[in-house]
Design a protein around this motif. Structure first.
Motif, PDB file in Angstrom:
ATOM      1  N   ALA A   1      -0.112   1.788  -1.743  1.00 15.63           N
ATOM      2  CA  ALA A   1       0.444   0.873  -2.750  1.00 15.63           C
ATOM      3  C   ALA A   1       0.140  -0.574  -2.388  1.00 15.63           C
ATOM      4  O   ALA A   1      -0.205  -1.386  -3.256  1.00 15.63           O
ATOM      5  CB  ALA A   1       1.955   1.089  -2.881  1.00 15.63           C
ATOM      6  N   VAL A   2       0.262  -0.910  -1.106  1.00 14.58           N
ATOM      7  CA  VAL A   2      -0.044  -2.274  -0.650  1.00 14.58           C
ATOM      8  C   VAL A   2      -1.530  -2.565  -0.835  1.00 14.58           C
ATOM      9  O   VAL A   2      -1.906  -3.632  -1.329  1.00 14.58           O
ATOM     10  CB  VAL A   2       0.388  -2.473   0.816  1.00 14.58           C
ATOM     11  CG1 VAL A   2      -0.153  -3.786   1.379  1.00 14.58           C
ATOM     12  CG2 VAL A   2       1.907  -2.428   0.939  1.00 14.58           C
ATOM     13  N   ALA A   3      -2.378  -1.614  -0.474  1.00 14.23           N
ATOM     14  CA  ALA A   3      -3.827  -1.811  -0.600  1.00 14.23           C
ATOM     15  C   ALA A   3      -4.234  -2.054  -2.050  1.00 14.23           C
ATOM     16  O   ALA A   3      -5.151  -2.849  -2.309  1.00 14.23           O
ATOM     17  CB  ALA A   3      -4.568  -0.599  -0.039  1.00 14.23           C
ATOM     18  N   ARG A   4      -3.557  -1.411  -2.999  1.00 13.90           N
ATOM     19  CA  ARG A   4      -3.892  -1.607  -4.414  1.00 13.90           C
ATOM     20  C   ARG A   4      -3.574  -3.017  -4.904  1.00 13.90           C
ATOM     21  O   ARG A   4      -4.020  -3.415  -5.975  1.00 13.90           O
ATOM     22  CB  ARG A   4      -3.171  -0.569  -5.279  1.00 13.90           C
ATOM     23  CG  ARG A   4      -3.773   0.819  -5.191  1.00 13.90           C
ATOM     24  CD  ARG A   4      -3.186   1.766  -6.218  1.00 13.90           C
ATOM     25  NE  ARG A   4      -1.839   2.197  -5.883  1.00 13.90           N
ATOM     26  CZ  ARG A   4      -1.540   3.231  -5.092  1.00 13.90           C
ATOM     27  NH1 ARG A   4      -2.501   3.931  -4.527  1.00 13.90           N
ATOM     28  NH2 ARG A   4      -0.284   3.563  -4.868  1.00 13.90           N
ATOM     29  N   GLN A   5      -2.810  -3.782  -4.146  1.00 10.58           N
ATOM     30  CA  GLN A   5      -2.443  -5.138  -4.562  1.00 10.58           C
ATOM     31  C   GLN A   5      -3.489  -6.174  -4.172  1.00 10.58           C
ATOM     32  O   GLN A   5      -3.431  -7.314  -4.610  1.00 10.58           O
ATOM     33  CB  GLN A   5      -1.078  -5.527  -3.986  1.00 10.58           C
ATOM     34  CG  GLN A   5       0.032  -4.576  -4.344  1.00 10.58           C
ATOM     35  CD  GLN A   5      -0.016  -4.131  -5.794  1.00 10.58           C
ATOM     36  OE1 GLN A   5      -0.031  -4.944  -6.706  1.00 10.58           O
ATOM     37  NE2 GLN A   5      -0.059  -2.823  -6.015  1.00 10.58           N
ATOM     38  N   SER A   6      -4.430  -5.810  -3.341  1.00 11.59           N
ATOM     39  CA  SER A   6      -5.469  -6.735  -2.892  1.00 11.59           C
ATOM     40  C   SER A   6      -6.230  -7.276  -4.101  1.00 11.59           C
ATOM     41  O   SER A   6      -6.504  -6.525  -5.028  1.00 11.59           O
ATOM     42  CB  SER A   6      -6.423  -6.005  -1.952  1.00 11.59           C
ATOM     43  OG  SER A   6      -7.410  -6.879  -1.478  1.00 11.59           O
ATOM     44  N   PRO A   7      -6.522  -8.547  -4.164  1.00 14.51           N
ATOM     45  CA  PRO A   7      -6.396  -9.584  -3.144  1.00 14.51           C
ATOM     46  C   PRO A   7      -5.130 -10.441  -3.276  1.00 14.51           C
ATOM     47  O   PRO A   7      -5.082 -11.528  -2.702  1.00 14.51           O
ATOM     48  CB  PRO A   7      -7.639 -10.426  -3.394  1.00 14.51           C
ATOM     49  CG  PRO A   7      -7.774 -10.411  -4.890  1.00 14.51           C
ATOM     50  CD  PRO A   7      -7.339  -9.000  -5.299  1.00 14.51           C
ATOM     51  N   LYS A   8      -4.129  -9.988  -4.015  1.00 14.77           N
ATOM     52  CA  LYS A   8      -2.899 -10.783  -4.173  1.00 14.77           C
ATOM     53  C   LYS A   8      -2.201 -10.974  -2.831  1.00 14.77           C
ATOM     54  O   LYS A   8      -2.176 -10.050  -2.020  1.00 14.77           O
ATOM     55  CB  LYS A   8      -1.903 -10.074  -5.089  1.00 14.77           C
ATOM     56  CG  LYS A   8      -2.223 -10.027  -6.522  1.00 14.77           C
ATOM     57  CD  LYS A   8      -1.081  -9.321  -7.238  1.00 14.77           C
ATOM     58  CE  LYS A   8      -1.471  -8.922  -8.637  1.00 14.77           C
ATOM     59  NZ  LYS A   8      -0.474  -8.024  -9.216  1.00 14.77           N
ATOM     60  N   PRO A   9      -1.585 -12.124  -2.625  1.00 16.42           N
ATOM     61  CA  PRO A   9      -0.715 -12.249  -1.452  1.00 16.42           C
ATOM     62  C   PRO A   9       0.436 -11.253  -1.614  1.00 16.42           C
ATOM     63  O   PRO A   9       1.044 -11.174  -2.678  1.00 16.42           O
ATOM     64  CB  PRO A   9      -0.201 -13.687  -1.514  1.00 16.42           C
ATOM     65  CG  PRO A   9      -0.996 -14.382  -2.553  1.00 16.42           C
ATOM     66  CD  PRO A   9      -1.628 -13.336  -3.423  1.00 16.42           C
ATOM     67  N   THR A  10       0.705 -10.460  -0.597  1.00 19.81           N
ATOM     68  CA  THR A  10       1.680  -9.377  -0.682  1.00 19.81           C
ATOM     69  C   THR A  10       2.682  -9.481   0.449  1.00 19.81           C
ATOM     70  O   THR A  10       2.310  -9.687   1.598  1.00 19.81           O
ATOM     71  CB  THR A  10       0.956  -8.014  -0.623  1.00 19.81           C
ATOM     72  OG1 THR A  10       0.022  -7.958  -1.697  1.00 19.81           O
ATOM     73  CG2 THR A  10       1.923  -6.858  -0.742  1.00 19.81           C
ATOM     74  N   LEU A  11       3.941  -9.321   0.101  1.00 21.03           N
ATOM     75  CA  LEU A  11       5.022  -9.352   1.081  1.00 21.03           C
ATOM     76  C   LEU A  11       5.730  -8.007   1.042  1.00 21.03           C
ATOM     77  O   LEU A  11       6.120  -7.539  -0.022  1.00 21.03           O
ATOM     78  CB  LEU A  11       6.002 -10.481   0.747  1.00 21.03           C
ATOM     79  CG  LEU A  11       7.111 -10.736   1.747  1.00 21.03           C
ATOM     80  CD1 LEU A  11       6.551 -11.189   3.082  1.00 21.03           C
ATOM     81  CD2 LEU A  11       8.056 -11.793   1.207  1.00 21.03           C
ATOM     82  N   VAL A  12       5.868  -7.371   2.204  1.00 19.74           N
ATOM     83  CA  VAL A  12       6.547  -6.086   2.312  1.00 19.74           C
ATOM     84  C   VAL A  12       7.885  -6.329   3.012  1.00 19.74           C
ATOM     85  O   VAL A  12       7.924  -6.868   4.112  1.00 19.74           O
ATOM     86  CB  VAL A  12       5.704  -5.065   3.107  1.00 19.74           C
ATOM     87  CG1 VAL A  12       6.437  -3.729   3.227  1.00 19.74           C
ATOM     88  CG2 VAL A  12       4.341  -4.877   2.459  1.00 19.74           C
ATOM     89  N   LEU A  13       8.972  -5.930   2.343  1.00 23.59           N
ATOM     90  CA  LEU A  13      10.320  -6.134   2.870  1.00 23.59           C
ATOM     91  C   LEU A  13      11.114  -4.845   2.751  1.00 23.59           C
ATOM     92  O   LEU A  13      10.875  -4.061   1.849  1.00 23.59           O
ATOM     93  CB  LEU A  13      11.050  -7.224   2.067  1.00 23.59           C
ATOM     94  CG  LEU A  13      10.443  -8.611   2.049  1.00 23.59           C
ATOM     95  CD1 LEU A  13      11.101  -9.465   0.977  1.00 23.59           C
ATOM     96  CD2 LEU A  13      10.593  -9.253   3.398  1.00 23.59           C
ATOM     97  N   GLY A  14      12.079  -4.652   3.608  1.00 20.16           N
ATOM     98  CA  GLY A  14      12.945  -3.497   3.470  1.00 20.16           C
ATOM     99  C   GLY A  14      13.427  -2.971   4.794  1.00 20.16           C
ATOM    100  O   GLY A  14      13.427  -3.662   5.801  1.00 20.16           O
ATOM    101  N   ASP A  15      13.807  -1.709   4.783  1.00 22.64           N
ATOM    102  CA  ASP A  15      14.368  -1.046   5.947  1.00 22.64           C
ATOM    103  C   ASP A  15      13.632   0.267   6.125  1.00 22.64           C
ATOM    104  O   ASP A  15      13.808   1.195   5.349  1.00 22.64           O
ATOM    105  CB  ASP A  15      15.869  -0.803   5.730  1.00 22.64           C
ATOM    106  CG  ASP A  15      16.582  -0.267   6.954  1.00 22.64           C
ATOM    107  OD1 ASP A  15      15.903   0.043   7.956  1.00 22.64           O
ATOM    108  OD2 ASP A  15      17.804  -0.167   6.905  1.00 22.64           O
ATOM    109  N   LEU A  16      12.796   0.331   7.159  1.00 20.09           N
ATOM    110  CA  LEU A  16      12.033   1.545   7.418  1.00 20.09           C
ATOM    111  C   LEU A  16      12.723   2.457   8.414  1.00 20.09           C
ATOM    112  O   LEU A  16      12.230   3.546   8.690  1.00 20.09           O
ATOM    113  CB  LEU A  16      10.627   1.188   7.921  1.00 20.09           C
ATOM    114  CG  LEU A  16       9.750   0.458   6.914  1.00 20.09           C
ATOM    115  CD1 LEU A  16       8.421   0.082   7.539  1.00 20.09           C
ATOM    116  CD2 LEU A  16       9.539   1.297   5.668  1.00 20.09           C
ATOM    117  N   ASN A  17      13.848   2.031   8.967  1.00 24.74           N
ATOM    118  CA  ASN A  17      14.556   2.848   9.953  1.00 24.74           C
ATOM    119  C   ASN A  17      13.575   3.413  10.966  1.00 24.74           C
ATOM    120  O   ASN A  17      13.483   4.614  11.179  1.00 24.74           O
ATOM    121  CB  ASN A  17      15.335   3.973   9.270  1.00 24.74           C
ATOM    122  CG  ASN A  17      16.540   3.431   8.562  1.00 24.74           C
ATOM    123  OD1 ASN A  17      17.422   2.873   9.188  1.00 24.74           O
ATOM    124  ND2 ASN A  17      16.576   3.570   7.252  1.00 24.74           N
TER     125      ASN A  17
END
Length: 144
Positions: A86-102
């Motif tokens: 999902a993150v790779a599909r956002q390229s080349p947009k600046p992307t921020l990943v946030l959350g709780d991966l435990n």
């Protein structure tokens, strides 16, 4: 959010994801991205899956994540594959990943706990991509 001057946040394990334009949740209701109503660009759903949601916020892609600590390491690795794609599909947009991966560490790893668990509320304020000066991380609930 208004009290702290936060424009965008990710909520992990929210009790409820309201059907409002400034809230966007994953398919399970385990994570949501929310924007302060009436400020900044609107949120637009790009993609959602189990435990993650991708939204557009102006020129940025925001990925909200949540993974239960009660699931196996094999399930975690599969989940990370979905999030990575999902993150790779956002390229080349600046992307921020946030959350709780435990995140789980190896049981005998030196200087690290077997299980690391944090309920996190991460956000940034301002209308520019986060930098050291503008990034604002908040723990929720606050420490006693």
């Amino acid at each position: 959010m208004a009290e702290w001057g936060i424009d965008l946040a990710v909520a992990c394990e929210p009790y409820y994801v309201p059907p409002l334009t400034h809230w966007v949740g994953d398919v399970d209701g385990t994570v949501a991205v929310l924007a302060r109503s009436g400020t900044g660009p609107p949120l637009s759903l790009i993609e959602r899956g189990s435990g993650y949601v991708v939204v557009g916020w102006g020129k940025y892609a925001i990925v909200g994540t949540y993974f239960s600590p009660n699931r196996s390491l094999a399930e975690f690795e599969t989940y990370l594959g979905f999030v990575r794609a999902a993150v790779a599909r956002q390229s080349p947009k600046p992307t921020l990943v946030l959350g709780d991966l435990n995140a789980n560490s190896a049981p005998k790893a030196p200087l690290s706990p077997r299980r690391c668990r944090q309920n996190s509320f991460c956000a940034w304020s301002g209308n520019s991509f986060p930098t050291q000066a503008s990034m604002s991380l908040h723990r929720w609930p606050p420490a006693p």
